[in-house]
Design an enzyme around this catalytic site. Sequence first.
Site, PDB file in Angstrom:
ATOM      1  N   ASP A 234      17.313  -5.392  25.288  1.00  0.00           N
ATOM      2  CA  ASP A 234      18.438  -5.594  24.507  1.00  0.00           C
ATOM      3  C   ASP A 234      17.257  -6.321  24.133  1.00  0.00           C
ATOM      4  O   ASP A 234      17.108  -6.682  22.385  1.00  0.00           O
ATOM      5  CB  ASP A 234      19.100  -6.515  24.968  1.00  0.00           C
ATOM      6  CG  ASP A 234      20.920  -6.765  24.444  1.00  0.00           C
ATOM      7  OD1 ASP A 234      20.911  -5.689  23.497  1.00  0.00           O
ATOM      8  OD2 ASP A 234      21.660  -7.005  25.514  1.00  0.00           O
TER       9      ASP A 234
ATOM     10  N   LYS B 117      29.484   0.220  24.584  1.00  0.00           N
ATOM     11  CA  LYS B 117      28.704   0.563  25.628  1.00  0.00           C
ATOM     12  C   LYS B 117      28.377   1.495  26.437  1.00  0.00           C
ATOM     13  O   LYS B 117      27.775   2.077  26.967  1.00  0.00           O
ATOM     14  CB  LYS B 117      28.099  -1.007  25.832  1.00  0.00           C
ATOM     15  CG  LYS B 117      27.241  -1.411  24.509  1.00  0.00           C
ATOM     16  CD  LYS B 117      27.576  -2.909  25.276  1.00  0.00           C
ATOM     17  CE  LYS B 117      26.903  -3.587  23.499  1.00  0.00           C
ATOM     18  NZ  LYS B 117      26.527  -5.511  23.385  1.00  0.00           N
TER      19      LYS B 117
ATOM     20  N   GLN C 147      26.707  -9.612  29.086  1.00  0.00           N
ATOM     21  CA  GLN C 147      26.607  -9.926  26.808  1.00  0.00           C
ATOM     22  C   GLN C 147      26.795 -11.208  27.127  1.00  0.00           C
ATOM     23  O   GLN C 147      27.398 -12.516  27.762  1.00  0.00           O
ATOM     24  CB  GLN C 147      28.727  -9.096  27.825  1.00  0.00           C
ATOM     25  CG  GLN C 147      29.221  -9.253  26.163  1.00  0.00           C
ATOM     26  CD  GLN C 147      28.530  -8.152  24.959  1.00  0.00           C
ATOM     27  OE1 GLN C 147      28.439  -6.974  25.518  1.00  0.00           O
ATOM     28  NE2 GLN C 147      28.802  -8.930  24.327  1.00  0.00           N
TER      29      GLN C 147
END
Length: 289
Positions: free
Chosen positions: A121, A54, A98
């Site tokens: 997200d 990412k 994460q």
Amino acid sequence: MAAELIDGMAIAQAVRGEVARGVAEWTAGGRPAPGLATILVGDDPASAIYVGGKQKACAEVGITGFDHRLAVDVEHDEVEALLRELDDDPRVSGILLQLPTPPQVEGGALTELIAPHKDVDGLTPVSAGLLAKGRPGLRPCTPSGVMELLRRHDVELEGAEAVVVGRSDLVGKPVGALLLAANATVTTCHSRTRDLAEVCRRADVLIAAVGVPELVRGDWVKPGAVVVDVGINRTEVGLVGDVEFAGARERARLITPVPGGVGPMTIALLLRNTLEAARLAADASPAPR
Ligand code: NAP
């Protein structure tokens, strides 16, 4: 005739190119580059690879990366303090914690602290609520990636029978909501669905997000349907989707391969959400005097 393949690699590359141009236009106006803060707790190798991917993708499109790595035994409160700092930091447009986190750190609860306009997200309850209500907001990356694949192939969704197998917060539910917003007639299936095969056979657009290798059999696919396989299952024979690919390809009109279908779209949509988050923040802040 075998179905045409939906090339997720090529479409993801196109989306990344668009984001790079969007970032260049954004900064050309004198604004700071959008920023993505990632938080990785511990040293799980798979998570480290995801986060590294990412951050690398951010650098490629001109998004500033803030790469926070915390020790595996960090206290919950310390991660919470970092999240609150990032929520207040104007250089940070988007925040991504994460998951999974080590047991002493409540990842789910922490995710809910992320400000909605930084929730790249798209997984906080506020973002889920905005999606359910059909209001503007940041949408989850993988489901948005599925929609982008359908859009780029001009798949007609208005009035279409769409069947989603899987009802997770991460994929199944938001994909269903996005399809509904696109005026499809949506059926969501799960582990208690009776006669899954028959429900799937109704689908003009069939989305599989189950996590069971080849659960959806080829003969469950309506001839001429569009099949999107979100599944990523590591098996002895390599990566396998949730759809029996060879059989499904014989009946479908369009189908995603695994790998190379939905997989590459997730990071591309994360980058797009980060640019969108920078725009949202600018809209929310008072105009300069
Ligand atoms: P999940 O949270 O485990 O949810 C799986 C869903 O499938 C649940 O709703 C479950 O039903 C349903 N299900 C399980 N067995 C079933 C069966 N035999 N018949 C019908 N439904 C069944 O999984 P997820 O996070 O949504 O992920 C799904 C798949 O997508 C996984 O392979 C994952 O690796 C992959 N994935 C890929 C990406 C990407 O490409 N970037 C991103 C995310 C996920 P119940 O609710 O009744 O338990």
